[in-house]
Design a protein around this motif. Structure first.
Motif, PDB file in Angstrom:
ATOM      1  N   LEU A 144       0.842  -1.190   0.000  1.00  0.00           N
ATOM      2  CA  LEU A 144       0.000   0.000   0.000  1.00  0.00           C
ATOM      3  C   LEU A 144       0.878   1.241   0.000  1.00  0.00           C
ATOM      4  N   TYR A 145       0.383   2.311  -0.616  1.00  0.00           N
ATOM      5  CA  TYR A 145       1.067   3.594  -0.476  1.00  0.00           C
ATOM      6  C   TYR A 145       0.696   4.204   0.875  1.00  0.00           C
ATOM      7  N   ASN A 146      -0.587   4.200   1.212  1.00  0.00           N
ATOM      8  CA  ASN A 146      -1.059   4.689   2.510  1.00  0.00           C
ATOM      9  C   ASN A 146      -1.914   3.633   3.178  1.00  0.00           C
ATOM     10  N   ASN A 147      -1.536   3.229   4.391  1.00  0.00           N
ATOM     11  CA  ASN A 147      -2.349   2.331   5.197  1.00  0.00           C
ATOM     12  C   ASN A 147      -3.026   3.164   6.270  1.00  0.00           C
ATOM     13  N   TYR A 148      -4.364   3.274   6.200  1.00  0.00           N
ATOM     14  CA  TYR A 148      -5.112   4.084   7.155  1.00  0.00           C
ATOM     15  C   TYR A 148      -5.788   3.248   8.236  1.00  0.00           C
ATOM     16  N   GLY A 149      -5.645   1.948   8.198  1.00  0.00           N
ATOM     17  CA  GLY A 149      -6.326   1.114   9.187  1.00  0.00           C
ATOM     18  C   GLY A 149      -5.539  -0.133   9.502  1.00  0.00           C
ATOM     19  N   LEU A 150      -5.953  -1.252   8.913  1.00  0.00           N
ATOM     20  CA  LEU A 150      -5.352  -2.550   9.179  1.00  0.00           C
ATOM     21  C   LEU A 150      -4.886  -3.170   7.865  1.00  0.00           C
ATOM     22  N   GLN A 151      -3.610  -3.495   7.806  1.00  0.00           N
ATOM     23  CA  GLN A 151      -3.002  -4.127   6.634  1.00  0.00           C
ATOM     24  C   GLN A 151      -2.517  -5.504   7.060  1.00  0.00           C
ATOM     25  N   ILE A 152      -3.038  -6.569   6.430  1.00  0.00           N
ATOM     26  CA  ILE A 152      -2.763  -7.933   6.872  1.00  0.00           C
ATOM     27  C   ILE A 152      -2.151  -8.745   5.743  1.00  0.00           C
ATOM     28  N   ASN A 153      -1.107  -9.488   6.092  1.00  0.00           N
ATOM     29  CA  ASN A 153      -0.534 -10.492   5.212  1.00  0.00           C
ATOM     30  C   ASN A 153      -0.132 -11.678   6.076  1.00  0.00           C
ATOM     31  N   PRO A 154      -0.983 -12.702   6.186  1.00  0.00           N
ATOM     32  CA  PRO A 154      -0.721 -13.772   7.130  1.00  0.00           C
ATOM     33  C   PRO A 154       0.265 -14.841   6.674  1.00  0.00           C
ATOM     34  N   LEU A 155       0.614 -14.893   5.380  1.00  0.00           N
ATOM     35  CA  LEU A 155       1.375 -16.046   4.917  1.00  0.00           C
ATOM     36  C   LEU A 155       2.844 -15.776   4.609  1.00  0.00           C
ATOM     37  N   LEU A 156       3.167 -15.180   3.462  1.00  0.00           N
ATOM     38  CA  LEU A 156       4.543 -15.243   3.009  1.00  0.00           C
ATOM     39  C   LEU A 156       5.330 -13.957   3.109  1.00  0.00           C
ATOM     40  N   MET A 157       5.261 -13.099   2.115  1.00  0.00           N
ATOM     41  CA  MET A 157       6.245 -12.035   1.989  1.00  0.00           C
ATOM     42  C   MET A 157       5.975 -10.814   2.845  1.00  0.00           C
ATOM     43  N   GLY A 158       4.790 -10.637   3.364  1.00  0.00           N
ATOM     44  CA  GLY A 158       4.549  -9.564   4.313  1.00  0.00           C
ATOM     45  C   GLY A 158       3.955  -8.311   3.712  1.00  0.00           C
ATOM     46  N   THR A 159       4.074  -7.232   4.477  1.00  0.00           N
ATOM     47  CA  THR A 159       3.472  -5.967   4.088  1.00  0.00           C
ATOM     48  C   THR A 159       4.543  -4.949   3.722  1.00  0.00           C
ATOM     49  N   ILE A 163      -2.112  -0.195  11.501  1.00  0.00           N
ATOM     50  CA  ILE A 163      -1.424  -1.397  11.969  1.00  0.00           C
ATOM     51  C   ILE A 163      -1.090  -2.259  10.762  1.00  0.00           C
ATOM     52  N   SER A 164       0.182  -2.667  10.663  1.00  0.00           N
ATOM     53  CA  SER A 164       0.617  -3.615   9.636  1.00  0.00           C
ATOM     54  C   SER A 164       0.938  -4.934  10.316  1.00  0.00           C
ATOM     55  N   PHE A 165       0.343  -6.024   9.816  1.00  0.00           N
ATOM     56  CA  PHE A 165       0.540  -7.336  10.408  1.00  0.00           C
ATOM     57  C   PHE A 165       0.972  -8.307   9.328  1.00  0.00           C
ATOM     58  N   GLY A 166       2.172  -8.888   9.482  1.00  0.00           N
ATOM     59  CA  GLY A 166       2.676  -9.868   8.537  1.00  0.00           C
ATOM     60  C   GLY A 166       3.959 -10.466   9.058  1.00  0.00           C
ATOM     61  N   ILE A 194       1.779   1.109  14.002  1.00  0.00           N
ATOM     62  CA  ILE A 194       2.313  -0.081  14.657  1.00  0.00           C
ATOM     63  C   ILE A 194       2.609  -1.144  13.611  1.00  0.00           C
ATOM     64  N   GLN A 195       3.732  -1.845  13.795  1.00  0.00           N
ATOM     65  CA  GLN A 195       4.076  -2.992  12.968  1.00  0.00           C
ATOM     66  C   GLN A 195       4.131  -4.227  13.856  1.00  0.00           C
ATOM     67  N   LEU A 196       3.388  -5.293  13.501  1.00  0.00           N
ATOM     68  CA  LEU A 196       3.369  -6.543  14.246  1.00  0.00           C
ATOM     69  C   LEU A 196       3.860  -7.646  13.330  1.00  0.00           C
ATOM     70  N   GLY A 197       4.995  -8.271  13.665  1.00  0.00           N
ATOM     71  CA  GLY A 197       5.499  -9.337  12.823  1.00  0.00           C
ATOM     72  C   GLY A 197       6.817  -9.878  13.299  1.00  0.00           C
ATOM     73  N   ILE A 198       7.365 -10.836  12.555  1.00  0.00           N
ATOM     74  CA  ILE A 198       8.646 -11.431  12.910  1.00  0.00           C
ATOM     75  C   ILE A 198       9.777 -10.483  12.591  1.00  0.00           C
ATOM     76  N   LEU A 199       9.716  -9.803  11.455  1.00  0.00           N
ATOM     77  CA  LEU A 199      10.737  -8.824  11.084  1.00  0.00           C
ATOM     78  C   LEU A 199      10.042  -7.516  10.741  1.00  0.00           C
ATOM     79  N   ASN A 200      10.297  -6.484  11.533  1.00  0.00           N
ATOM     80  CA  ASN A 200       9.701  -5.169  11.316  1.00  0.00           C
ATOM     81  C   ASN A 200      10.826  -4.183  11.047  1.00  0.00           C
ATOM     82  N   HIS A 201      10.755  -3.470   9.945  1.00  0.00           N
ATOM     83  CA  HIS A 201      11.826  -2.523   9.667  1.00  0.00           C
ATOM     84  C   HIS A 201      11.349  -1.404   8.756  1.00  0.00           C
ATOM     85  N   SER A 202      12.150  -0.367   8.748  1.00  0.00           N
ATOM     86  CA  SER A 202      11.831   0.782   7.900  1.00  0.00           C
ATOM     87  C   SER A 202      13.000   1.077   6.984  1.00  0.00           C
TER      88      SER A 202
END
Length: 198
Positions: free
Chosen positions: A80-95, A103-106, A117-125
């Motif tokens: 996404l260019y802009n995430n205004y709510g909840l961005q979900i990727n439960p399986l492979l490459m993430g968000t 909130i980004s979840f992947g 907020i970023q929720l995941g195994i690897l969170n980075h900017s």
């Protein structure tokens, strides 16, 4: 199955996705807003609306690339260019997000500017592309690389770190974990607690 997931995770870490130009055409063109976007993914021009359309709900069967959404779900890659709510990727490459206001979840969360907020195994900017790092508020779980508060297994940051392993190349204000490295402390490697003193 475990080997396939491990390979996909390593590919996601080594070759992060990059949000590109959001100009791919859909079956319906010219709309500035749509309440729903459906994207088959993996094939060009197989989406309901243009990628440049702002949406409320975006769903990608495999991958998704969209200008903005309030709720966005995709199973391989969610961009996404802009995430205004909840961005979900439960399986492979993430968000992948240029501007995260929600909130980004992947498994892997990559963000150029994170105000949420970023929720995941690897969170980075950061990644293989030069990006502007600013305003990372909270990253949780896994490995966290940003600027404010981190709760995870391994943290790389500059302010407060709470996790098993905390590494701060420039010197975090406070670290609490099993093993902490802080070059600005009198004793750089300390168990349990470490903080900047210089």
């Amino acid at each position: 199955m475990k080997k396939v997931l491990l390979i996909c995770f390593l590919l996601a870490v080594l070759f992060p996705l990059s949000g590109g130009y959001f100009d791919d055409k859909g079956w319906i063109s010219g709309w500035k807003f749509s309440p729903l976007q459906l994207d088959v993914g993996l094939v060009k021009d197989k989406k309901l609306f243009d990628e440049s359309t702002n949406t409320f709900f975006s769903f990608g069967l495999f991958t998704l690339q969209q200008k903005s959404a309030v709720l966005s779900v995709a199973f391989i890659a969610n961009t996404l260019y802009n995430n205004y709510g909840l961005q979900i990727n439960p399986l492979l490459m993430g968000t992948v997000t240029d501007n995260n206001y929600g909130i980004s979840f992947g498994l892997e969360n990559y963000c150029k500017k994170c105000y949420g907020i970023q929720l995941g195994i690897l969170n980075h900017s950061w990644g293989r592309y030069p990006v502007e790092k600013e305003h990372e508020l909270l990253q949780f779980l896994g490995m966290n690389i940003a600027d404010k508060v981190y709760l995870g297994i391994m943290n790389f940051s500059d302010d407060v770190q709470i996790g098993l392993f905390n590494i701060s190349p420039r010197g975090a204000a406070f670290q609490f974990g099993l093993l902490n490295f802080n070059p600005k402390s009198y004793i750089p490697w300390l168990p349990l607690i470490n903080f900047s003193m210089k």
